[in-house]
Design a protein around this motif. Structure first.
Motif, PDB file in Angstrom:
ATOM      1  N   GLY A 169       0.824  -1.202   0.000  1.00 53.38           N
ATOM      2  CA  GLY A 169       0.000   0.000   0.000  1.00 53.38           C
ATOM      3  C   GLY A 169       0.855   1.248   0.000  1.00 53.38           C
ATOM      4  O   GLY A 169       2.081   1.202   0.172  1.00 53.38           O
ATOM      5  N   ASP A 170       0.201   2.401  -0.177  1.00 56.96           N
ATOM      6  CA  ASP A 170       0.939   3.667  -0.248  1.00 56.96           C
ATOM      7  C   ASP A 170       1.609   4.008   1.081  1.00 56.96           C
ATOM      8  O   ASP A 170       2.767   4.437   1.120  1.00 56.96           O
ATOM      9  CB  ASP A 170      -0.014   4.798  -0.643  1.00 56.96           C
ATOM     10  N   THR A 171       0.870   3.818   2.182  1.00 59.31           N
ATOM     11  CA  THR A 171       1.397   4.116   3.518  1.00 59.31           C
ATOM     12  C   THR A 171       1.425   2.886   4.392  1.00 59.31           C
ATOM     13  O   THR A 171       2.375   2.632   5.128  1.00 59.31           O
ATOM     14  CB  THR A 171       0.545   5.206   4.199  1.00 59.31           C
ATOM     15  N   ALA A 172       0.347   2.116   4.326  1.00 62.03           N
ATOM     16  CA  ALA A 172       0.226   0.870   5.084  1.00 62.03           C
ATOM     17  C   ALA A 172      -0.655  -0.075   4.287  1.00 62.03           C
ATOM     18  O   ALA A 172      -1.305   0.314   3.319  1.00 62.03           O
ATOM     19  CB  ALA A 172      -0.375   1.134   6.464  1.00 62.03           C
ATOM     20  N   GLY A 173      -0.670  -1.339   4.692  1.00 61.33           N
ATOM     21  CA  GLY A 173      -1.560  -2.294   4.026  1.00 61.33           C
ATOM     22  C   GLY A 173      -1.077  -2.700   2.651  1.00 61.33           C
ATOM     23  O   GLY A 173       0.116  -2.627   2.322  1.00 61.33           O
ATOM     24  N   ILE A 174      -2.032  -3.135   1.807  1.00 62.00           N
ATOM     25  CA  ILE A 174      -1.711  -3.634   0.471  1.00 62.00           C
ATOM     26  C   ILE A 174      -2.644  -3.041  -0.575  1.00 62.00           C
ATOM     27  O   ILE A 174      -3.788  -2.689  -0.280  1.00 62.00           O
ATOM     28  CB  ILE A 174      -1.805  -5.176   0.411  1.00 62.00           C
ATOM     29  N   LYS A 175      -2.152  -2.946  -1.797  1.00 58.61           N
ATOM     30  CA  LYS A 175      -2.996  -2.564  -2.930  1.00 58.61           C
ATOM     31  C   LYS A 175      -3.648  -3.790  -3.565  1.00 58.61           C
ATOM     32  O   LYS A 175      -4.714  -3.680  -4.163  1.00 58.61           O
ATOM     33  CB  LYS A 175      -2.159  -1.819  -3.974  1.00 58.61           C
TER      34      LYS A 175
END
Length: 375
Positions: A169-175
């Motif tokens: 992801g951009d900051t946290a997590g996933i796309k």
């Protein structure tokens, strides 16, 4: 016989009766006899693929029929213990008979779940894709929570779980992420999880600690084995390469080894970055695309929502299949079956079987329920 024992006995008989009806007992026995006769024929193995398919069907029928017959034998034995115990005023025999009835009920319940996994592709391995909805970091973090949940579920089931594609992801997590589950009936279990999943919580990314709603979609489709032929016109596909990403660096490299294939007529796109070799990732991506197209055909035959329609579904309000509320109270609720849990932490740690079993039963028996979403 005490009323409570009679009730247990009646429930056990009813469960066995349901198993017989679901199997279509008389037809199953006729089909097994037919398969036994075919397998003894001199030319049976002249077509190895067909023979293997028929032998799998034979083994499945034998297992189901013998399972029901054993339940009936065990129930008769339990009833005998109870009757003898009552005649001789032997409490130990009565207790043993009661324990036997309970064991039959437990085994019948297990077999009922197994009978739900009888679809054409249920026995196959499966792919599972996760994509966040609108909302940036919030939904991307929720998508990663789902990724962890399904990995934990796979570990509980003793499935082998591999990460085929992972985009930070951009900051946290996933796309996005794609997992592959390897094990008997992997697709049969996970197919019920396709849809939009909704999370309600106090945002860890909001300095004002406001409650946020996030969405992510899950898409499940079977791994196509060598027995299933799916023809794809390569001119209908666009192939893109890009640099792989990965949590913890295990998939990161410095070349454009990751591959994405888009099937233009259907809009279906698949990605793979598991291998460092672009050639291997390309081959795996073709396998995944064939699996997606096969899943579309399965859905059409089952008269369910097909893959194209689902892929156009908004990842947001009105489309969710399950809501996970962490604040101001604790509740997970399936909006198709009404099954709920007041322990979201356990669900997010992989305790998904009650939701899957209820959804499988709904698919097989066609029971519809009206369920209201939760705030």
């Amino acid at each position: 016989m005490r009323p409570e024992i009679q009730t247990q006995l009646d429930n056990a008989k009813q469960s066995i009766g349901l198993l017989r009806r679901h199997l279509d007992w008389d037809q199953a026995q006729r089909r097994l006899a037919e398969l036994n006769a075919l397998s003894e024929g001199p030319d049976f193995w002249s077509d190895a693929d067909t023979a293997q398919k028929l032998m799998r069907e034979r083994t499945s029928l034998e297992t189901q029929i013998e399972g029901i017959l054993k339940l009936e034998r065990d129930l008769d034995d339990a009833l005998t213990f109870i009757e003898l115990g009552e005649m001789e005023d032997d409490a130990a025999s009565i207790a043993e008979g009661e324990a036997g009835i309970k064991a039959v009920e437990v085994e019948a319940a297990r077999l009922q779940v197994e009978t739900l996994l009888s679809g054409e592709a249920d026995m196959l391995d499966t792919y599972l894709e996760i994509h966040p909805g609108a909302g940036g970091t919030e939904s991307q973090d929720w998508a990663e929570m789902l990724l962890r949940m399904y990995r934990r579920w796979g570990e509980r089931r003793k499935f082998k779980v591999e990460t085929l594609e992972y985009q930070d992801g951009d900051t946290a997590g996933i796309k996005s992420a794609t997992l592959q589950f390897k094990g008997h009936n992997a697709y049969g279990w996970l197919k019920t999880e396709s849809g939009v999943h909704r999370l309600v919580r106090i945002s860890p990314f909001d300095s004002n600690a406001r409650r946020q709603t996030s969405f992510a979609s899950v898409w499940v489709y079977p791994v196509v084995d060598d027995r299933i032929v799916i023809d794809i016109n390569e001119s209908d596909c666009r192939i893109d390469t890009y640099r792989a990403q990965g949590a913890g660096g295990q998939h990161i490299n410095t070349t454009d080894s990751a591959v994405r294939i888009t099937h233009i007529p259907s809009g279906i796109a698949v990605s793979c970055q598991q291998e460092r070799s672009q050639h291997k990732n390309r081959a795996k991506a073709w396998d995944m695309l064939r699996a997606r197209l096969y899943e579309v055909e399965l859905k059409k035959r089952e008269e369910k929502a097909n893959a194209e329609q689902a892929s156009k579904t908004d990842i947001g309000w009105g489309h969710q299949i399950r809501s996970y509320v962490l604040q101001p109270y604790q509740l997970v609720k399936d909006l198709r079956t009404g099954v709920s849990s007041t322990a979201p932490s356990e669900v997010l740690d992989g305790a998904l079987d009650p939701f899957m079993e209820a959804s499988l039963a709904q698919r097989v028996y066609g029971t519809e329920v009206e369920v209201e979403d939760i705030d």
